[in-house]
Motif scaffolding. Structure first.
Motif, PDB file in Angstrom:
ATOM      1  N   ALA A  21      44.262  50.392  63.168  1.00 22.58           N
ATOM      2  CA  ALA A  21      44.198  49.729  61.864  1.00 22.58           C
ATOM      3  C   ALA A  21      42.829  49.931  61.222  1.00 22.58           C
ATOM      4  CB  ALA A  21      44.506  48.244  62.009  1.00 22.58           C
ATOM      5  N   ARG A  22      41.779  49.878  62.022  1.00 25.01           N
ATOM      6  CA  ARG A  22      40.429  50.081  61.479  1.00 25.01           C
ATOM      7  C   ARG A  22      40.267  51.480  60.912  1.00 25.01           C
ATOM      8  NH1 ARG A  22      37.111  50.276  65.263  1.00 25.01           N
ATOM      9  NH2 ARG A  22      38.101  49.020  66.876  1.00 25.01           N
ATOM     10  N   ALA A  74      42.407  51.877  57.773  1.00 27.68           N
ATOM     11  CA  ALA A  74      41.831  51.097  56.676  1.00 27.68           C
ATOM     12  C   ALA A  74      40.644  51.823  56.057  1.00 27.68           C
ATOM     13  CB  ALA A  74      41.416  49.712  57.163  1.00 27.68           C
ATOM     14  N   PHE A 128      42.072  54.420  53.707  1.00 30.76           N
ATOM     15  CA  PHE A 128      42.556  53.788  52.478  1.00 30.76           C
ATOM     16  C   PHE A 128      41.382  53.272  51.650  1.00 30.76           C
ATOM     17  CE2 PHE A 128      46.649  53.280  54.891  1.00 30.76           C
ATOM     18  CZ  PHE A 128      47.395  54.067  54.041  1.00 30.76           C
ATOM     19  N   GLY A 129      40.300  52.862  52.327  1.00 29.75           N
ATOM     20  CA  GLY A 129      39.107  52.438  51.614  1.00 29.75           C
ATOM     21  C   GLY A 129      38.524  53.559  50.766  1.00 29.75           C
ATOM     22  N   LEU A 152      40.234  55.765  49.365  1.00 34.03           N
ATOM     23  CA  LEU A 152      41.141  55.936  48.225  1.00 34.03           C
ATOM     24  C   LEU A 152      41.096  54.743  47.268  1.00 34.03           C
ATOM     25  CD1 LEU A 152      44.169  57.351  50.242  1.00 34.03           C
ATOM     26  CD2 LEU A 152      42.818  58.622  48.570  1.00 34.03           C
ATOM     27  N   ALA A 153      40.402  53.695  47.661  1.00 32.53           N
ATOM     28  CA  ALA A 153      40.440  52.434  46.907  1.00 32.53           C
ATOM     29  C   ALA A 153      39.363  52.354  45.842  1.00 32.53           C
ATOM     30  CB  ALA A 153      40.338  51.248  47.872  1.00 32.53           C
ATOM     31  N   ASP A 154      39.121  53.458  45.178  1.00 27.33           N
ATOM     32  CA  ASP A 154      38.147  53.466  44.091  1.00 27.33           C
ATOM     33  C   ASP A 154      38.637  54.396  42.989  1.00 27.33           C
ATOM     34  OD1 ASP A 154      35.046  52.913  43.338  1.00 27.33           O
ATOM     35  OD2 ASP A 154      35.614  54.964  42.815  1.00 27.33           O
ATOM     36  N   VAL A 172      48.340  60.763  55.741  1.00 30.85           N
ATOM     37  CA  VAL A 172      48.101  59.416  55.236  1.00 30.85           C
ATOM     38  C   VAL A 172      49.367  58.880  54.574  1.00 30.85           C
ATOM     39  CG1 VAL A 172      46.777  58.018  53.614  1.00 30.85           C
ATOM     40  CG2 VAL A 172      45.653  59.807  54.923  1.00 30.85           C
ATOM     41  N   ALA A 173      50.011  59.743  53.792  1.00 36.93           N
ATOM     42  CA  ALA A 173      51.253  59.334  53.128  1.00 36.93           C
ATOM     43  C   ALA A 173      52.299  58.937  54.163  1.00 36.93           C
ATOM     44  CB  ALA A 173      51.771  60.475  52.262  1.00 36.93           C
TER      45      ALA A 173
END
Lengths: 120, 120
Positions: free
Chosen positions: A31-32, A35, A38-39, A41-43, A109-110
């Motif tokens: 999970a780390r 995450a 995804f972090g 991608l989170a911008d 990732v997808a």
DNA sequence: CCTTTACATTGATGGTTGTCAATGTACAAA
DNA sequence: TTTGTACATTGACAACCATCAATGTAAAGG
């Protein structure tokens, strides 16, 4: 033989690899790692950057400052984050840094988001 | 007819909908919406939570505190973030809150990462 | 009514992150 | 060698976020 699940770390680079979310419960470590990808991608700036790079075979860092309207250090920061997530790779040729996407990483990732069996 | 691209907002809920990253350059608004969804996925606790919920038809909030080893307010916070991203939906029955994943949303988010034409 | 239970909200705190000015580094052309 | 260019690094600041104790709300049982 050890189960490989959701994410592996290879050569200091985080690489998504396997199981969809619903297949088996994610461990803390998995999970780390996921995450952190995804972090990356989170911008919004990094997403547009990724979109710009994915639209061409290769893109120079110098071609990103204009469209993204950010300072040079900020561009450099974001390319680094995407590269550390394994989503893009870069090569320095002369004075220019050329970036390209890593389709396999994007696909993996997808794949994490895949829900195998829809529940009734 | 307006182009629909990458993400739409429907009924106050952000919903990923269409175009892969490389298809056309993301607009500011599209990138912001997509980034907020990836932001919901960019936390190890929320990923494990999503994994737990995806493993069953429905999961009660009370069944999450144990495995995730977080306080009740923290669990409530994370379910809210996932729900606002459209990744899960909840229904209150009696005293219990029952959550289930939204496979269509997960698939649409996965679709954003799709790279259509691999470059030479 | 009162008590208990499941969950939401608030407020506070420590940690993380996006941004840029200033500076450093490496390469190329003159 | 000197100058200019493309990019990386550092340091600082503001904004955001995960976490939990305390408190609020709503539903069920007595």
């Amino acid at each position: 033989m050890p189960r490989t699940n959701a994410l592996d770390v290879i050569d200091d680079t985080v690489v998504a690899c396997c199981s969809p979310l619903s297949e088996s419960t994610l461990s803390d470590a998995e999970a780390r790692d996921a995450a952190s990808i995804f972090g990356a991608l989170a911008d919004p700036v990094r997403l547009r950057m990724l979109s710009l790079i994915a639209a061409e075979p290769e893109v120079c860092s110098c071609a990103l400052e204009g469209p993204l309207e950010k300072s040079q250090p900020t561009i450099s920061h974001h390319t680094r984050v995407l590269a550390e997530a394994g989503l893009i790779e870069g090569e320095k040729r002369g004075r220019w840094m050329w970036w390209h996407v890593v389709p396999s990483q994007l696909n993996q990732v997808a794949r994490i988001l895949t829900v195998t069996s829809p529940h009734p």
